[in-house]
Design a protein around this motif. Structure first.
Motif, PDB file in Angstrom:
ATOM      1  N   LEU A  30       0.872  -1.001   0.001  1.00  0.00           N
ATOM      2  CA  LEU A  30       0.195   0.170  -0.067  1.00  0.00           C
ATOM      3  C   LEU A  30       0.854   1.393  -0.298  1.00  0.00           C
ATOM      4  O   LEU A  30       1.736   1.521   1.373  1.00  0.00           O
ATOM      5  CB  LEU A  30      -0.998   0.082   1.231  1.00  0.00           C
ATOM      6  CG  LEU A  30      -1.996   1.132   1.641  1.00  0.00           C
ATOM      7  CD1 LEU A  30      -2.670   1.237   0.339  1.00  0.00           C
ATOM      8  CD2 LEU A  30      -2.243   1.087   2.669  1.00  0.00           C
ATOM      9  N   ARG A 193      -3.653  -5.148 -15.604  1.00  0.00           N
ATOM     10  CA  ARG A 193      -3.561  -3.398 -14.442  1.00  0.00           C
ATOM     11  C   ARG A 193      -2.470  -2.074 -15.019  1.00  0.00           C
ATOM     12  O   ARG A 193      -3.135  -1.179 -15.527  1.00  0.00           O
ATOM     13  CB  ARG A 193      -3.071  -3.198 -13.162  1.00  0.00           C
ATOM     14  CG  ARG A 193      -4.756  -4.212 -12.373  1.00  0.00           C
ATOM     15  CD  ARG A 193      -3.331  -5.064 -10.910  1.00  0.00           C
ATOM     16  NE  ARG A 193      -3.045  -3.682 -10.332  1.00  0.00           N
ATOM     17  CZ  ARG A 193      -3.853  -2.708  -9.723  1.00  0.00           C
ATOM     18  NH1 ARG A 193      -4.804  -2.932  -9.524  1.00  0.00           N
ATOM     19  NH2 ARG A 193      -3.014  -2.188  -8.913  1.00  0.00           N
ATOM     20  N   PRO A 214      -9.367   0.382 -10.006  1.00  0.00           N
ATOM     21  CA  PRO A 214      -9.061   1.083  -8.841  1.00  0.00           C
ATOM     22  C   PRO A 214      -7.990   1.107  -9.209  1.00  0.00           C
ATOM     23  O   PRO A 214      -6.035   1.082  -9.160  1.00  0.00           O
ATOM     24  CB  PRO A 214      -8.646  -0.368  -7.765  1.00  0.00           C
ATOM     25  CG  PRO A 214      -9.512  -0.589  -8.590  1.00  0.00           C
ATOM     26  CD  PRO A 214      -9.937  -0.631  -9.666  1.00  0.00           C
ATOM     27  N   ARG A 216      -5.419   1.595  -6.225  1.00  0.00           N
ATOM     28  CA  ARG A 216      -4.003   2.030  -6.247  1.00  0.00           C
ATOM     29  C   ARG A 216      -3.060   0.758  -5.970  1.00  0.00           C
ATOM     30  O   ARG A 216      -3.215  -0.124  -7.220  1.00  0.00           O
ATOM     31  CB  ARG A 216      -5.131   0.646  -4.556  1.00  0.00           C
ATOM     32  CG  ARG A 216      -6.317   1.896  -3.598  1.00  0.00           C
ATOM     33  CD  ARG A 216      -4.900   2.567  -2.873  1.00  0.00           C
ATOM     34  NE  ARG A 216      -5.876   3.058  -1.896  1.00  0.00           N
ATOM     35  CZ  ARG A 216      -6.545   3.038  -0.888  1.00  0.00           C
ATOM     36  NH1 ARG A 216      -5.996   1.392  -0.710  1.00  0.00           N
ATOM     37  NH2 ARG A 216      -7.298   3.297   0.054  1.00  0.00           N
ATOM     38  N   SER A 217      -2.127   0.939  -5.882  1.00  0.00           N
ATOM     39  CA  SER A 217      -0.907  -0.433  -6.063  1.00  0.00           C
ATOM     40  C   SER A 217      -1.063  -0.070  -7.685  1.00  0.00           C
ATOM     41  O   SER A 217      -0.385  -1.267  -8.034  1.00  0.00           O
ATOM     42  CB  SER A 217      -0.857  -1.856  -5.643  1.00  0.00           C
ATOM     43  OG  SER A 217      -1.362  -1.898  -3.769  1.00  0.00           O
ATOM     44  N   ALA A 538      -4.792  -2.255   1.577  1.00  0.00           N
ATOM     45  CA  ALA A 538      -5.650  -2.156   0.567  1.00  0.00           C
ATOM     46  C   ALA A 538      -4.749  -2.250  -0.738  1.00  0.00           C
ATOM     47  O   ALA A 538      -5.107  -1.446  -2.014  1.00  0.00           O
ATOM     48  CB  ALA A 538      -6.855  -1.217   0.344  1.00  0.00           C
ATOM     49  N   THR A 540      -2.902  -4.539  -4.206  1.00  0.00           N
ATOM     50  CA  THR A 540      -4.020  -5.822  -4.943  1.00  0.00           C
ATOM     51  C   THR A 540      -3.104  -7.373  -4.970  1.00  0.00           C
ATOM     52  O   THR A 540      -2.986  -8.000  -4.794  1.00  0.00           O
ATOM     53  CB  THR A 540      -3.229  -4.987  -6.312  1.00  0.00           C
ATOM     54  OG1 THR A 540      -1.399  -5.415  -6.965  1.00  0.00           O
ATOM     55  CG2 THR A 540      -3.560  -4.313  -7.351  1.00  0.00           C
ATOM     56  N   LEU A 574      -9.584  -1.088  -2.276  1.00  0.00           N
ATOM     57  CA  LEU A 574      -9.067  -1.133  -3.442  1.00  0.00           C
ATOM     58  C   LEU A 574      -9.634   0.432  -3.723  1.00  0.00           C
ATOM     59  O   LEU A 574      -8.676   1.423  -3.854  1.00  0.00           O
ATOM     60  CB  LEU A 574      -8.913  -1.710  -4.802  1.00  0.00           C
ATOM     61  CG  LEU A 574      -7.944  -2.782  -4.462  1.00  0.00           C
ATOM     62  CD1 LEU A 574      -8.322  -4.072  -5.634  1.00  0.00           C
ATOM     63  CD2 LEU A 574      -6.539  -2.081  -4.067  1.00  0.00           C
ATOM     64  N   GLN A 575     -11.053   0.648  -4.302  1.00  0.00           N
ATOM     65  CA  GLN A 575     -11.716   2.410  -4.530  1.00  0.00           C
ATOM     66  C   GLN A 575     -11.597   2.835  -3.328  1.00  0.00           C
ATOM     67  O   GLN A 575     -11.755   4.082  -3.722  1.00  0.00           O
ATOM     68  CB  GLN A 575     -12.671   1.895  -5.206  1.00  0.00           C
ATOM     69  CG  GLN A 575     -13.095   0.768  -6.446  1.00  0.00           C
ATOM     70  CD  GLN A 575     -14.091  -0.025  -7.141  1.00  0.00           C
ATOM     71  OE1 GLN A 575     -15.144   0.100  -5.629  1.00  0.00           O
ATOM     72  NE2 GLN A 575     -14.437   0.141  -8.128  1.00  0.00           N
ATOM     73  N   GLU A 582     -11.515   2.650   3.997  1.00  0.00           N
ATOM     74  CA  GLU A 582     -10.533   1.675   3.804  1.00  0.00           C
ATOM     75  C   GLU A 582     -10.459   0.579   4.313  1.00  0.00           C
ATOM     76  O   GLU A 582     -10.862  -1.153   4.625  1.00  0.00           O
ATOM     77  CB  GLU A 582      -8.928   1.911   2.974  1.00  0.00           C
ATOM     78  CG  GLU A 582      -8.154   0.689   2.996  1.00  0.00           C
ATOM     79  CD  GLU A 582      -6.695   1.286   3.578  1.00  0.00           C
ATOM     80  OE1 GLU A 582      -5.976   0.760   3.213  1.00  0.00           O
ATOM     81  OE2 GLU A 582      -6.777   2.540   3.250  1.00  0.00           O
TER      82      GLU A 582
END
Length: 650
Positions: A30, A193, A214, A216-217, A538, A540, A574-575, A582
């Motif tokens: 994260l 991704r 998302p 994230r990551s 959060a 992946t 993730l969103q 979160e």
């Protein structure tokens, strides 16, 4: 941030701190972004600029914009910048190795065989801040506020151990090599991704991310890939997915000096390491040599430590910690014992059910088999009362689910409609069962288990064995590694004894390390004492751990759990755009994982037990998230000479 008690933090991921965790593949982390005040003000001052057009530049990445270390920082706060360089560090490994390529699904890789390779962002530091990564092979990065792309500006001075420069072309090559020859679960996730990797020139590389997913990551995933020499792979024809003993040149501070198969691996510090003067590296990588000494099993390894054949031991065997450290080197103060607090959440270990097995698809059967585990008796009789019972996948963190859902967590669950079983909304979260510590067989739990098995159609025959309507016995095989600790073997053996008391045809299958590794990879077991990597933020990596898409192939999901509800909760986490959402989504995820019941949770401890020869020193104030014995400890030359003169070391 550094003053917050470690176990009350919202924690993103556990970093491995020692050889026994070194075989667990890092999953991603994260992150958050640091926005320079001027850049933030500039983007806010131009309303015509869209979110995806505002460009952010930084020396590191963190999702919530809270990097602790400012641009131009001088050193990590917990290291000793004046730590002397020199000496050696030696640890143990049990079993065998037949490859120095840790990225292949075949063979058994040598310990620490990935340590030569670096990435754009440093995954190993800092150890006093979670959710942040700083530039290593890169000197800066830039991306749009919508995170549709990232451009890494690489350090022109970076080079591999053979003297060739590390370039953007090597980064693109490494990314594509992982997609072509890496683990299928990783490749599948990344392809969905990251839509492109492009070398803009020799020292700028751009990653483009898929829309409508998302954010994230993405950046930290792109920045976390190990970088290999394109030139070496093309010249040798080596593959990433095949075992081999030769290693490609790395850009890291250590390189392979030699090995003796199944006996020893030696890594030496590269005197020409390009990054030794970077701020993030000050006070780190202090040994001239790191050795891994191999032994047939844990018993032999411990005897070798007592004799000074290796010098540092991170103890995991409670019996050994309680009773074994009474040898002459202790009496003479040659060896120091220390308990170091662990700010990481505990590893999620336990008896993992293989959900691919038809017999284990019935939750009633799993619940019955779980009741055979007596934590209280095991802890008192085999583990000297040194452990606590684990209940949660996010034990002792703010994400741990408790009681019935309420507040934000309840809102999250209600938003998912029919995906959520009604019981999840109204009943308290599943807790590990309790047992009597007085005897191995808890008769109350045994009666509950027998009833559950009867209800599931596994009746007891005249021979005391349980059979289904087709006359098939209820067979449960648990493989164990022959090089493992005797205490672990005893714990599993007593569990199987209780299974047999229920009429289950239980069996412990002791296999050699290579076969054990193969059976893990092929998911060839009914139950395995194993673990799920702690990964609370959060990122992946949660999809590789618990996601349906990769459940059949992911090495990180030993149960093969696949649930639309779990997928939806991971996606919500993730969103999430703020920390509260979160945390609520991850708390709901904990509740759902426990509801699915694919693991019998075992024990945990909140501290690291370490034993080491007293030539080693570490900072007085330790960071919360790593023991750091191979990172920022060092050798006191005078103490090392004294140990050698006394004959304490071999």
């Amino acid at each position: 941030m550094r003053d917050v008690p470690a176990r009350n933090r919202t924690i993103a991921m556990t970093r491995p701190t020692g050889l026994r965790n070194a075989g667990i593949v890092a999953l991603g982390v994260l992150g958050a972004v640091v926005l320079a005040t001027g850049l933030r003000a500039e983007s806010q001052a131009e309303p015509a600029m869209t979110k995806s057009e505002a460009v952010i530049k930084s020396h590191g990445f963190s999702h919530y914009g809270d990097l602790d270390y400012p641009e131009g920082f001088d050193q990590l706060t917990y290291v000793n910048p004046d730590a002397p360089k020199g000496g050696y560090f030696a640890i143990d490994a049990s079993g065998t190795f037949d490859s120095m390529n840790p990225y292949s699904r075949k063979g058994r890789a040598g310990a620490l065989s990935s340590m030569m390779y670096e990435s754009l962002l440093d995954p190993g530091a800092p150890a006093d801040e979670y959710g942040a990564q700083y530039c290593l092979l890169c000197e800066s990065l830039e991306y749009d506020e919508g995170k549709t792309y990232v451009i890494f500006h690489m350090r022109e001075e970076a080079k591999f151990s053979d003297g060739t420069p590390v370039t953007a072309h090597d980064v693109v090559f490494s990314h594509e090599l992982l997609l072509e020859q890496g683990l299928p679960s990783y490749a599948n996730a990344v392809k969905q991704r990251i839509t492109g990797a492009e070398a803009l020139d020799d020292h700028r590389v751009k990653f483009t991310f898929a829309p409508d997913i998302p954010r994230r990551s993405l950046i930290d995933q792109a920045g976390g890939v190990s970088i290999w020499s394109k030139k070496w792979f093309e010249e040798t024809g080596a593959r990433l997915d095949e075992p081999r003993m030769d290693t490609s040149p790395g850009s890291g501070p250590y390189m392979v000096a030699g090995y003796d198969i199944n006996r020893r691996i030696v890594y030496e510090r590269n005197p020409d390491y390009w990054g030794k003067d970077l701020a993030i590296n000050k006070g780190r990588h202090n040994y001239d040599e790191i050795r891994v000494e191999y032994f047939a099993d844990e018993t032999a390894a411990f005897e070798a430590f007592k004799a000074g054949e290796y010098t540092f031991r991170q103890e995991t065997n409670s019996k050994q910690w309680a009773t074994g450290y009474n040898f002459p080197a202790i009496d003479k103060d040659y060896v120091k014992l220390e308990t170091i607090p662990d700010g990481n959440p505990p590893t999620n270990v336990g008896f993992v059910f293989n959900l691919d097995r038809d017999v284990l698809k019935d939750k009633r059967v799993r619940e019955a088999l779980a009741l055979a585990y007596n934590f209280e008796w095991t802890n008192e009789s085999l583990q000297y009362g040194l452990f606590e019972q684990r209940h949660s996948f996010f034990q002792d963190t703010v994400q741990e689910a408790k009681g019935v859902p309420e507040g934000k967590e309840l809102e999250v669950l209600q938003s998912l409609g029919d995906l959520v079983p009604p019981a999840l909304l109204t009943e308290p979260v599943r807790m590990a069962h309790s047992s009597s510590a007085d005897r191995l067989v808890d008769r109350g739990n045994l009666r509950k288990a027998m009833k559950l098995l009867d209800e599931a159609g596994w009746a007891v025959g005249t021979d005391g064995k349980r059979r289904n309507a087709q006359g098939e016995t209820l067979d449960i095989a648990i493989p164990i590694n022959s090089s493992g600790s005797p205490t672990m073997e005893s714990m599993i053996q007593t569990y199987v004894q209780n299974l047999q008391q229920m009429g289950v045809n239980g069996e412990v299958q002791k296999v050699d390390p290579s076969q054990y590794t193969l059976r893990q990879r092929d998911r060839d077991y009914d139950i395995l004492f194993a673990g799920y990597r702690t990964f609370i933020g959060a990122g992946t990596g949660l999809m590789q751990l618990y996601g349906s898409a990769n459940a059949e192939v992911s090495l990180f999901n030993p149960a093969g759990v696949a649930s639309p509800l779990i997928d939806a909760l991971i996606l919500l986490a993730l969103q999430s755009e703020e920390k509260e959402t979160e945390t609520a989504a991850l708390t709901a995820l904990d509740r759902a994982l426990r509801y699915e019941f694919f693991m019998v949770p075992a024990y945990y401890k909140a501290d690291n037990w370490v034993a080491y020869f007293n030539m080693y020193e570490h900072p007085e104030t330790m960071p919360p998230f790593a023991v750091g014995e191979m990172d920022f400890w060092w050798v006191d030359p005078g103490k090392a000479d004294a140990l050698k003169a006394a004959g304490a070391l071999r």
